[in-house]
Enzyme design. Structure first.
Site, short mmCIF file in Angstrom:
data_model
loop_
_atom_site.label_atom_id
_atom_site.label_comp_id
_atom_site.label_asym_id
_atom_site.label_seq_id
_atom_site.Cartn_x
_atom_site.Cartn_y
_atom_site.Cartn_z
N SER A 142 0.83 -1.20 0.00
CA SER A 142 0.00 0.00 0.00
C SER A 142 0.86 1.24 0.00
CB SER A 142 -0.88 0.00 1.25
OG SER A 142 -0.07 0.26 2.38
N LYS A 143 0.19 2.36 -0.23
CA LYS A 143 0.85 3.66 -0.21
C LYS A 143 1.53 3.88 1.14
CE LYS A 143 -1.36 7.78 0.04
NZ LYS A 143 -2.39 8.76 -0.29
N ARG A 144 0.85 3.42 2.18
CA ARG A 144 1.41 3.60 3.54
C ARG A 144 2.71 2.81 3.74
NH1 ARG A 144 -3.78 3.48 4.38
NH2 ARG A 144 -3.78 1.23 4.71
N TYR B 88 4.40 4.88 -5.80
CA TYR B 88 3.78 5.50 -6.98
C TYR B 88 4.83 5.64 -8.10
CZ TYR B 88 -0.61 6.71 -4.67
OH TYR B 88 -1.83 6.66 -4.05
#
Ligand code: GLU
Length: 507
Positions: A261-263, A273
């Site tokens: 995930s982004k986290r 990203y």
């Protein structure tokens, strides 16, 4: 070669930055299209206005451009099936939803959001489906007269698919093989919203049909939606045109536990990203591979290897090689662990593989961000050639090349100080004279000259080589020191020795 009937699409919703999994989806679609001489379509799925994020579409276009994964058809490019932005196609979806209602495969539902909320709160595991739909306010439970009246009055309503009870829906996934679903597990998804916009489920089927998509490769997270889509293809009478599907494996956290995930990026300090993404609302910046110093070639190469392999030991692939070697059947079912160290290895290998000329523009960009202006000339290319094997990320070119453009202002005095002597001062003063007299300024000649003087003065090579490097570079790093001196040129080399002698003698 003429275009084949292979038509694939990348269909992102413009809701934020592009996760590396999204770029991998693009890549696999693109490789498949190129391999089969097909067409790669970009379709923007922006029918969910509540999730729409300004700037996200442009970001997606910029990402594709940076990666060189350019669509053949899409917004801003055009094509036979334009428009390619679903919000601009709004008017054409209702007809299909109404057709499904007329056939009894869909129905009008008048329940307000408040009523639905209440049901969700009061009924454990509430699903708008075959168990409860007869107790809710829709065209299956209400009289025809009431329904007509409500429609005439313009009562807000949605159109829902009527999921059949007790059926099994099947399809063959190109990666997973036979997949089946129990229709009882799936609720009556909304197809057309109260504002007349289609939901993803209706729009994706209608557009894949109208745009003659032959193969649809998308992330595994869409697998639960497949039964709804399958039934829509069937009910709309298009079953024989249904694309072949492949659901791509998840990209997992480094420890393999759960989706990356982004986290996780923030937690482990690596990008998730493709490019930096700035959330205008929160001001939060999510870092990207591009800004972290990845080459697009390396980024694509590492993404290709996340879930796919060629069946050989080869790991470094050019785009042409990937197109040749790629097959969707060789994509794994199991999720692929993301390993940032391995990602960096790919980048380092690509930096090594590329020539100074090929890297020049990227290096100019890196130096420019540090307010160092250089020109794309022969000197820059040679400098890049000299240091590129020492760079993992493009940003490493800053520290690795800086001293080629600016004399060091600081020296690693700790490395010099304990062993500095008057004899060494004399050695370097004499070296200046010999260098001044040198007729050939090539690494080999400089090395011979240097070693000759070392012997003459009774030094060991190690005694004077390190100070010499520190004079030119400032620190204990960089390529072969005589290569550095040769590149810097006689005048600059001599000037740096003189300047450093002042600093060293002030110790
Ligand atoms: N709009 C969906 C997304 O945002 C596309 C899923 C699909 O490819 O069917 O990922």
């Amino acid at each position: 070669m003429s275009q084949s009937n292979v038509r694939v699409r990348f269909a992102p919703s413009p809701t934020g930055g592009l996760h590396l999994g999204g770029v991998r989806t693009v890549l696999f679609n693109y490789l498949f299209a190129k391999k089969h001489n097909g067409t790669f379509v970009l379709r923007i799925e922006d029918t969910d206005q509540s999730r729409y994020v300004e700037g996200a579409e442009q970001y997606i276009l910029d990402c594709l451009q940076w990666c060189g994964l350019n669509p053949d058809e899409g917004p801003g490019i055009g094509g036979q099936y334009a428009p390619y932005r679903q919000s601009e196609r709004k008017a054409l979806y209702r007809e299909y939803a109404e057709r499904l209602v007329a056939q009894g495969h869909a129905y009008y539902a008048f329940d307000t959001p408040e009523e639905l909320d209440k049901n969700r709160k009061e009924i454990p595991n509430f699903q708008y489906g075959h168990v409860y739909r007869s107790q809710l306010r829709n065209s299956l439970s209400l009289s025809e007269h009431d329904v007509d009246l409500m429609l005439d009055n313009g009562t807000p309503h949605v159109i829902r698919i009527k999921m059949p009870a007790d059926e099994t829906v099947r399809f063959t996934d190109m990666i997973r093989g036979d997949v089946s679903f129990d229709t009882n597990q799936v609720d009556d998804k909304v197809l057309l919203k109260a504002d007349g916009m289609p939901t993803y489920h209706l729009a994706v089927v209608v557009d894949d049909y109208l745009m003659k998509i032959s193969h649809a490769f998308r992330g595994e997270e869409w697998l639960p939606s497949a039964p709804v889509h399958l039934l829509l293809w069937k009910y709309l009478g298009w079953e024989q045109h249904m694309p072949q599907w492949a659901h791509l494996p998840l990209i997992l956290k480094p420890d393999g536990h759960g989706k990356l995930s982004k986290r996780d990026g923030a937690k482990f300090g690596f990008p998730v990203y493709a490019m930096d993404w700035l959330d205008d609302k929160t001001g939060e910046l999510t870092p990207g591979f591009r800004e972290m110093g990845f080459l697009p070639e390396a980024f694509l190469n590492l993404l290709a290897m996340l879930g796919w392999n060629s069946g050989t030991d080869q790991e470094i692939f050019t785009m042409g090689e990937l197109i040749n070697a790629f097959s969707i059947e060789r994509v794994n079912k199991a999720g692929a662990k993301f390993d940032f160290e391995k990602a960096k290895w790919f980048n380092a290998e690509w930096i090594k593989k590329m020539s100074g000329e090929q890297l020049a523009e990227s290096v100019i960009g890196v130096l420019d961000r540090h307010a160092i202006t250089v020109t794309n000339d022969d000197y820059l290319v040679k400098v890049i050639e000299a240091v590129k094997d020492r760079c993992t990320l493009l940003n490493d070119f800053y520290t690795q090349t800086l001293y080629f453009f600016e004399a060091p202002v600081q020296y690693d005095l700790v490395a010099v100080k304990p062993k500095w002597t008057d004899e060494k001062t004399l050695f370097f003063s004499e070296l200046i004279t010999r260098f001044d007299e040198a007729e050939v300024w090539e690494p080999m000649q400089l090395e011979i000259l240097f070693k000759y003087l070392t012997d003459e003065k009774g030094f060991k090579i190690g005694d004077v080589m390190l100070p010499f490097r520190i004079m030119l570079v400032g620190g204990k790093f960089g390529p072969h020191v005589f290569d550095i001196a040769a590149l810097l040129g006689k005048q600059e080399t001599v000037a740096r020795i003189e300047k450093a002698l002042v600093a060293f003698n002030a110790l």
